[in-house]
Scaffold this active site. Structure first.
Site, PDB file in Angstrom:
ATOM      1  CG  ASP A 149      -2.123  -0.865   1.076  1.00 39.73           C
ATOM      2  OD1 ASP A 149      -2.475  -1.191  -0.068  1.00 39.73           O
ATOM      3  OD2 ASP A 149      -2.704  -1.242   2.100  1.00 39.73           O
ATOM      4  CE1 TYR A 402     -10.216  -0.751  -0.579  1.00 36.73           C
ATOM      5  CE2 TYR A 402      -9.493   1.520  -0.831  1.00 36.73           C
ATOM      6  CZ  TYR A 402      -9.430   0.309  -0.166  1.00 36.73           C
ATOM      7  OH  TYR A 402      -8.592   0.172   0.907  1.00 36.73           O
TER       8      TYR A 402
END
Length: 470
Positions: A149, A402
């Site tokens: 990330d 997402y």
């Protein structure tokens, strides 16, 4: 005529034609120079065409020199006016496709960035797709390990909505591994979070220039929305989280004008967890539907007023919209408390429609696959289970990820209400597939006055790529 005479005659004629051709070119050049020399531009003919596009004036300066045309695009912003964004959300019956970037399919042979966390935000004249790159390209050795990330190589970049996140059209916005962006009617504001986990910093850019910063106040991975922030009458609002992802953290609302922070407030939410909020303007306030990464399979709701007062709770609907989650039939819903003990979660969204709510979710209860949007009657204010509409966007045989919200401003849509729109990320590669990389593409949908048929606008890239076979 003997053969020698024939050869001499043909040669003489050819030589004469060559000389004549040269003389024609010389005369042409002399005449051109004489004609252009009489002008005031010393041999250069300039023409200027001005076209107005709402708040923007685009100037095309055309320069001609002999047989060569050069078109120079000179961008000029006249400053514009702040967007109002106090209108209500349009009531819609379904969602129609707005764009599909096909980034991973194109990236198998094109110069496309490895990305995650894409989102869309709009100005009065355009919508842009933002994304967090990994500082590498698909099908390249530097894509190895991009499941991570946070790294110093991650940047926020943008393209016009619908374009793939490619090298040639992307615009740099900020150094960031977490971000948000929005337009106030005059300029773009971006917030990019970068740095070490314990001392991360959010750098605010306005019009492309750094204007302010937010330092980590807890020292535990400062992060923000991963979707559009919200501007109302020139002031822009966003939500940040600092602290653990699996227990109580701290949450703040920020307010900025022209990229400079003019207000902030802490959100008191004991026992609740807020991160990765999907926010939009509605009736003069900012409404956010967020992610509870601690316990709840229902989503936190945060409603922000211009004076930074707020109301916080949970999406009331008696149907859960986070992933992972339990069975719909076993879920009771709550307007005030987290329900469930699944933990983890995924970024998602919802739109208030009066007392109803449109809410998106993965079709799978346990993994990030498939995507649907449901309209729950009275689901914004009551623990209702009455599902009045359902639309499939990605079928459950394909990966999603997402999702988040944004609106089309009235200056762009020509309507007297704000058009609700959403995007769905479609994650490919690690950890679910046998590749060395992780990236995503996205589909974008906007509200319309008609019902739209179910279909699957999935990613469709054929994996693995060449780099994965080496």
């Amino acid at each position: 005529m003997n053969p020698n005479q024939k050869i001499i005659t043909i040669g003489s004629i050819s030589l004469g034609l060559v000389v004549f051709n040269v003389l024609l070119h010389v005369v042409s050049i002399i005449v051109t120079v004489l004609i252009l020399g009489k002008g005031e531009n010393n041999g250069i003919c300039n023409g200027t065409v001005v076209r107005e596009y709402n708040e923007t004036v685009r100037i095309e300066r055309v320069t001609q020199w002999h047989n060569t045309n050069v078109v120079e695009y000179v961008p000029y912003w006249n400053g514009g006016t702040y967007m109002n964004n106090t209108e209500a959300i349009c009531d819609v019956k379904g969602f129609a496709p707005f764009s599909n970037d096909n980034g991973i399919r194109i990236g198998s042979r094109g110069h496309v960035f490895v990305i995650r966390e894409p989102f869309v935000s709009c100005s009065p004249i355009e919508c842009r797709a933002f994304f967090l790159t990994q500082g590498s390209l698909l099908n390249d050795k530097h894509s190895n390990g991009t499941v991570k990330d946070r790294s110093p190589f991650r940047t926020l970049m943008s393209v016009e909505v619908g374009q793939s996140p490619n090298v040639y059209q992307a615009r740099f916005e900020a150094v960031a591994w977490s971000a948000t962006a929005c337009h106030d009617g005059k300029k773009w504001m971006t917030v990019g979070v970068t740095g070490p986990d314990s001392k991360a910093v959010a750098v605010i850019h306005y019009g492309g220039v750094p204007t302010d910063v937010v330092n980590s106040w807890v020292g535990d991975i400062l992060r923000t929305q991963e979707s559009s922030c919200t501007c109302i009458q020139g002031d822009c609002y966003w939500v940040m989280t600092d602290g653990p992802a699996n227990r109580q953290a701290q949450y703040r609302i920020y307010k900025a004008n022209q990229g400079r922070i003019i207000g902030q407030t802490d959100v008191s939410f004991n026992g609740g967890h807020i991160e990765e909020c999907s926010c939009y303007p509605n009736d003069g306030k900012v409404e956010c539907v967020c992610r509870d990464n601690w316990t709840g399979t229902n989503r936190p709701v945060l409603v922000i007023s211009p004076d930074l007062s707020y109301r916080v709770g949970y999406l009331c609907a008696g149907i859960p919209s986070d992933t992972p989650r339990g069975e719909d039939a076993q879920f009771t819903g709550s307007c005030t408390s987290p329900i469930g003990n699944q933990g983890y979660g995924v970024k998602g969204f919802g739109f208030r429609q009066g007392t109803d709510v449109w809410m998106g979710r993965t079709i799978s209860r346990t993994s990030r696959s498939g995507f649907e949007i449901l309209r729950i009657k009275n689901g914004w204010t009551q623990t209702s289970k009455e599902q009045v509409k359902r639309q499939v966007v990605v079928d459950n045989l394909n990966w999603s990820g997402y999702s988040g919200s944004f609106t089309l401003p009235v200056e762009l849509s020509g309507k007297d209400c704000l058009v609700p729109c959403f995007w769905v990320e479609m994650i490919r590669g690690k950890p679910e597939e046998k590749t060395i990389w992780t990236s995503s593409s996205s589909i974008v949908m906007c509200g319309v006055d008609y019902e739209v048929a179910d279909w699957s606008w999935h990613d469709g890239a054929i994996l693995p790529f060449d780099i994965d076979k080496m």
